[in-house]
Structures are given as structure tokens and as C-alpha cells.
Design an enzyme around this catalytic site. Structure first.
Site, PDB file in Angstrom:
ATOM      1  N   LYS A  74       0.847  -1.200   0.000  1.00  0.00           N
ATOM      2  CA  LYS A  74       0.000   0.000   0.000  1.00  0.00           C
ATOM      3  C   LYS A  74       0.880   1.247   0.000  1.00  0.00           C
ATOM      4  CE  LYS A  74      -3.983   1.899   2.548  1.00  0.00           C
ATOM      5  NZ  LYS A  74      -4.881   1.677   3.694  1.00  0.00           N
ATOM      6  N   SER A 149      -9.719   1.614   2.438  1.00  0.00           N
ATOM      7  CA  SER A 149      -8.819   2.410   1.627  1.00  0.00           C
ATOM      8  C   SER A 149      -7.733   1.588   0.939  1.00  0.00           C
ATOM      9  CB  SER A 149      -8.162   3.485   2.496  1.00  0.00           C
ATOM     10  OG  SER A 149      -7.376   2.895   3.515  1.00  0.00           O
ATOM     11  N   SER A 173      -9.873  -0.852   6.689  1.00  0.00           N
ATOM     12  CA  SER A 173      -9.290  -0.666   5.358  1.00  0.00           C
ATOM     13  C   SER A 173      -8.531  -1.858   4.784  1.00  0.00           C
ATOM     14  CB  SER A 173      -8.371   0.549   5.345  1.00  0.00           C
ATOM     15  OG  SER A 173      -9.155   1.691   5.186  1.00  0.00           O
TER      16      SER A 173
HETATM   17  N1  GLN Z   1     -13.090   3.441   5.662  1.00  0.00           N
HETATM   18  C1  GLN Z   1     -12.673   3.881   6.956  1.00  0.00           C
HETATM   19  C2  GLN Z   1     -12.500   5.372   6.966  1.00  0.00           C
HETATM   20  O1  GLN Z   1     -12.669   5.969   5.980  1.00  0.00           O
HETATM   21  C3  GLN Z   1     -11.473   3.160   7.412  1.00  0.00           C
HETATM   22  C4  GLN Z   1     -10.212   3.717   6.929  1.00  0.00           C
HETATM   23  C5  GLN Z   1      -9.039   2.876   7.263  1.00  0.00           C
HETATM   24  O2  GLN Z   1      -9.166   1.801   7.850  1.00  0.00           O
HETATM   25  N2  GLN Z   1      -7.869   3.380   6.934  1.00  0.00           N
HETATM   26  O3  GLN Z   1     -12.194   5.931   7.974  1.00  0.00           O
END
Ligand code: GLN
Length: 468
Positions: A74, A149, A173
Site C-alpha cells: 500500500k 482504503s 481498510s
Molecule cells: N473506511 C474507513 C475510513 O474511511 C477506514 C479507513 C481505514 O481503515 N484506513 O475511515
């Protein structure tokens, strides 16, 4: 020689093929590289590709535990000398000055890197639509999102561009994109994996973990990257094991409530009904504070985001302007942050700054922290009765590109089943448990802190049952 790219292949399978001489190390990498060439234009899973992985794999010692394993990383995890954007225009030209601890460990244990995975800006989002470098597409249906994400890493694994990937998970994410793309995603116990060299989002939640083609691979990777690190003070090498006996799986009723998409709900329920083993007992449980988890997460996460993103001031990090320098320091801040951050990042910085401001700190931030404690206590009580907890990983199947991007609240609802593990520091894995049409549906398994051992052992058993 056999070409490995394009088909989902586990680390274990690759290693076996290498051992038997069915393929050469160069074949492993070139197979993935040709798949990337063919597919990355369509899915945009990777933001950069490392052609020199072929050279790297040849240098590795065959006896190392990750020999032959090819990873996508990532783009918020630092690999020395490579660009690291965190999906943000602000870091478009940022070159990592050192290796993240997890990268160092993978290198030492024989793994190689094939590219960096696309992501929502600073890991904020559930679809990769917040990336400054274009969205990624779900390989199961190119009109749908791959989740986020860590959408890019999930795409790379699901689309056969690598064996496995590393993502980060602050509220889901790793697990949500894994569920949307039909692969395995694991968020370790908070503090088991070092965050040194990982671009921070919300520090009391952030954890690095694997996305993989099997539970076994996820476990192999976790064991390679875990452990105490002097560069991350919250890390620990603690491992807890279950004393022998029947395994009890708890099914919390709050995770199957109204509002879940019918297809997703039915697929998970069907998967649960297939669990029929003399070693496993399935029992109903309740986690009553679940309904307050998402609001508590939103407040604490945004507060930490507003503090962590303050460093992007254009002086230490920021946009590179090809125009005259700002006249005042205030203008430099405004230019960098105004132009550099996307909409979602700005929204969260404003929300977090507000929640931490003198007049509102107690009403929002402190209150949310109290709720966080209650949620952790819910789990503590539940783990006195059961060994693991099984829930759906996501409330819906992968949604259409554009469907939720103008409605942040609907987007945030994607995380409803995953944020509780981050609020409580628990390990949680999502794995495919069945299909609905062409889509894979993910189940989530959570265990008590540092009980990864039991988590993986149950997940491997269920993976076998659900694959039949
Ligand atoms: N989708 C979640 C958010 O937008 C989690 C993000 C993540 O785990 N980095 O906060």
C-alpha cells in the site's frame, strides 16, 4: 516454463513450484509483471511498478521463509528510495528516506516487492475514489469499487498481480476491500506490528496487515512482520494461546440487524449454517454497545487525523510549487493545504479540529473515548464466554463507482462492522464465505487481544468448510 501471473496463486503454492523446479524465480516475477501490463490500465490497482523485482528475487536465499513471495505494498508504507504518496497530491513527489520496519522484515525474510498499491488519500475512504491518482476498479466487476482504503492492494491480489499485499487498517481498510474483492484480509491486534515508516492516519487505531489468497498465507506474513520494534513504542511480542478444548464461536445479534443488504446477509447466514463440526460450537451472543461504535470511531478518528495531518505544512512536507514562493508563512500553509488535500481529508480535518476545540472537547472527544471503553468492555465480557466472534465483514456487496462518493455518511456506513475491532484493539480477519452472483461475500472473525493463534486456526477450518 509456467507463467504464474493472472491466476491467484498463494505464497505456499509458489514456494512448492519453485522447490519442485516447475518454475524459476524469474518466471514468478515475469508472470506477475505481464499480468500487471495487461490489467493495471483497467483496474489501476498499482500506482508504481518495480521492474527490477526480477533482479531482486534472484538474489534471495532459497532457505528464507518468504523466498519466492511477491508483494504489492500500500502506498502509505515506506520503501527506501521509492515514491510514497499515501494517495495524496501533497506527497506526489515524496521519496521514502528509509524502509518501514515491515518492509525491512519482509526483505530480510526473502520476499520481494512488485509495486505500490493505490489507496484513498491518507487511508481515508472505503472505495479508493478519494485517491488523487484515479480510482481503482473491482476485478470482479469493473463498474464497481474494490473497497478501500487499501483498494489497490486488494485489486493486486485478486487480479493475480502478486502473491499477497500489505495494507493498513484504521477502521476496516484491509478487511473491507478484501471482502469486496474476494480475498483474505487480516488486521492484527493493535501493537503487534510496527507502524514505523507507515504514514499515520489515526494513531490509536492504525495497524499494518496482510491481504492474501489464503488464511495460511495471511498467517505466514503476519508471523514475518510481527514483533516488538524499538521504533514504535506501543509494539509487543506477546502471544496468547487457547488451552485445548472445543471452540466456541459467538454470533452477535447486533451485526445481523435491519439495514443490511439482503444478499450479503443471507450469504453470511448460509455460511454460518454450514458450520457443522464436532470441535466447534456456535452460540448466540450480544454486544449491546455496537450501535455507538461508528459515531465514536468517527469522532476519535477525525480528531487524530486533524493532529496527524498538521505536519503537511509545505515546509517539511508538501506540494512542490513551480511558481514564486508564497509571501507569508500563512499563504504557504493555505496554498499547500488548500490545494494539496482532497475533499474528504479537509472534511475530516475540520471535523477533528472542531471536536478537539476547547468548548467541545468534553462533549465530543471525551464522550467518544468513554463509549470506546464501553465497546471494549462488551468484547471483554463476550470473550469470557466464547473464543472467537463471527460477523459479516461488510453490510453490502461492492457498490457502484460514484454511488456513494457524494454522500459521506453512506460511505462511512461501509465500516459499520469493522470499526469495533479497531476501537478495541482486537485482531480480526475477513475471508470469503460464499457468493452472491459474481460477487464474493466476506465473513469476519474476531478474537481477543493477542489470540491470533486461535483466530487463524478457526479461520483455516472455516475456509475449508466454505470452499467446499
Ligand atoms: N473506511 C474507513 C475510513 O474511511 C477506514 C479507513 C481505514 O481503515 N484506513 O475511515
Amino acid at each position: 516454463m509456467q507463467n504464474t501471473g493472472g491466476t491467484k496463486i498463494t505464497i505456499k503454492e509458489t514456494q512448492e513450484k519453485l522447490k519442485n523446479g516447475d518454475i524459476s524465480p524469474e518466471d514468478v516475477v515475469s508472470g506477475f509483471l505481464s499480468r500487471i501490463k495487461e490489467r493495471n490500465k483497467k483496474t489501476n490497482g498499482l500506482l508504481s511498478v518495480f521492474e527490477d523485482a526480477t533482479k531482486e528475487i534472484k538474489k534471495k536465499d532459497k532457505k528464507l521463509p518468504l523466498y519466492g513471495a511477491v508483494f504489492a505494498i500500500k502506498d502509505n508504507i515506506l520503501i527506501k528510495g521509492e515514491r510514497c504518496t499515501a494517495g495524496s497530491k501533497l506527497l506526489e513527489h515524496y521519496i521514502a528516506p528509509f524502509d518501514a520496519t515491515v518492509i525491512e522484515k519482509i526483505k530480510k525474510k526473502g520476499g520481494v516487492f512488485i509495486g505500490k498499491g493505490n489507496m484513498d488519500e491518507f487511508a481515508m475512504g472505503s472505495s479508493t475514489e478519494n485517491s488523487a491518482f484515479g480510482l481503482s476498479r473491482n476485478p470482479l466487476d469493473l463498474e464497481r469499487v474494490p473497497g478501500g482504503s487499501s483498494g489497490g492492494p486488494a485489486v493486486a491480489v485478486a487480479d493475480g498481480m502478486c502473491n499477497a499485499a500489505l495494507g493498513s487498517d484504521t477502521g476496516g481498510s484491509i478487511r473491507q476491500p478484501a471482502a469486496f474483492c474476494g480475498v483474505v484480509g487480516f488486521k492484527p491486534t493493535y501493537g503487534t506490528v510496527s507502524r514505523s515508516g507507515v504514514i499515520s492516519m489515526a494513531s490509536s487505531f492504525d495497524q499494518v496487515g496482510p491481504l492474501a489468497n489464503s488464511v495460511e498465507d495471511a498467517e505466514i506474513i503476519f508471523n514475518a512482520i510481527r514483533g516488538k520494534d524499538e521504533h514504535d513504542s506501543v509494539t509487543s511480542s506477546l502471544i496468547k494461546k487457547k488451552v485445548k478444548g472445543k471452540i466456541k464461536i459467538g454470533i452477535p445479534k447486533e451485526y445481523f440487524a435491519e439495514g443490511m443488504e439482503r444478499e450479503a446477509k443471507e450469504t453470511v447466514e448460509k455460511a454460518i449454517s454450514k458450520i457443522n463440526s464436532p470441535e466447534i460450537e456456535v452460540v448466540k451472543i450480544s454486544l449491546p454497545y455496537t450501535e455507538y461504535a461508528l459515531p465514536a470511531y468517527e469522532v476519535i478518528m477525525a480528531s487524530e487525523v486533524s493532529a496527524n495531518l498538521a505536519r503537511y505544512d509545505g515546509i517539511r512536507y508538501g506540494l512542490e510549487f513551480d511558481r514564486p514562493a508564497a509571501k507569508t508563512i500563512q499563504d504557504a500553509y493555505l496554498n499547500n493545504r488548500g490545494e494539496g488535500f482532497g475533499k474528504e481529508a479537509k472534511r475530516r480535518i475540520i471535523l477533528g479540529t472542531y471536536a478537539l476545540s476547547a468548548g467541545y472537547y468534553d462533549a465530543y472527544y471525551v464522550k467518544a473515548q468513554k463509549v470506546r471503553t464501553l465497546i471494549a468492555e462488551d468484547f471483554k465480557k463476550a470473550f469470557k464466554k466464547v473464543d472467537v466472534i463471527l460477523t459479516p465483514a461488510t453490510p453490502t456487496l461492492p457498490f457502484k463507482i460514484g454511488e456513494k462518493i457524494e454522500d459521506p455518511l453512506a460511505m462511512h456506513l461501509s465500516d459499520i462492522f469493522t470499526v469495533t475491532a479497531n476501537l478495541s484493539g482486537l485482531p480480526a480477519i475477513s475471508l470469503p464465505c460464499g457468493k452472491s452472483g459474481k460477487f464474493s461475500v466476506g465473513a469476519q472473525i474476531l478474537a481477543n487481544r493477542f489470540y491470533e493463534d486461535i483466530l487463524f486456526s478457526v479461520a483455516k477450518k472455516l475456509e475449508k468448510i466454505w470452499k467446499q
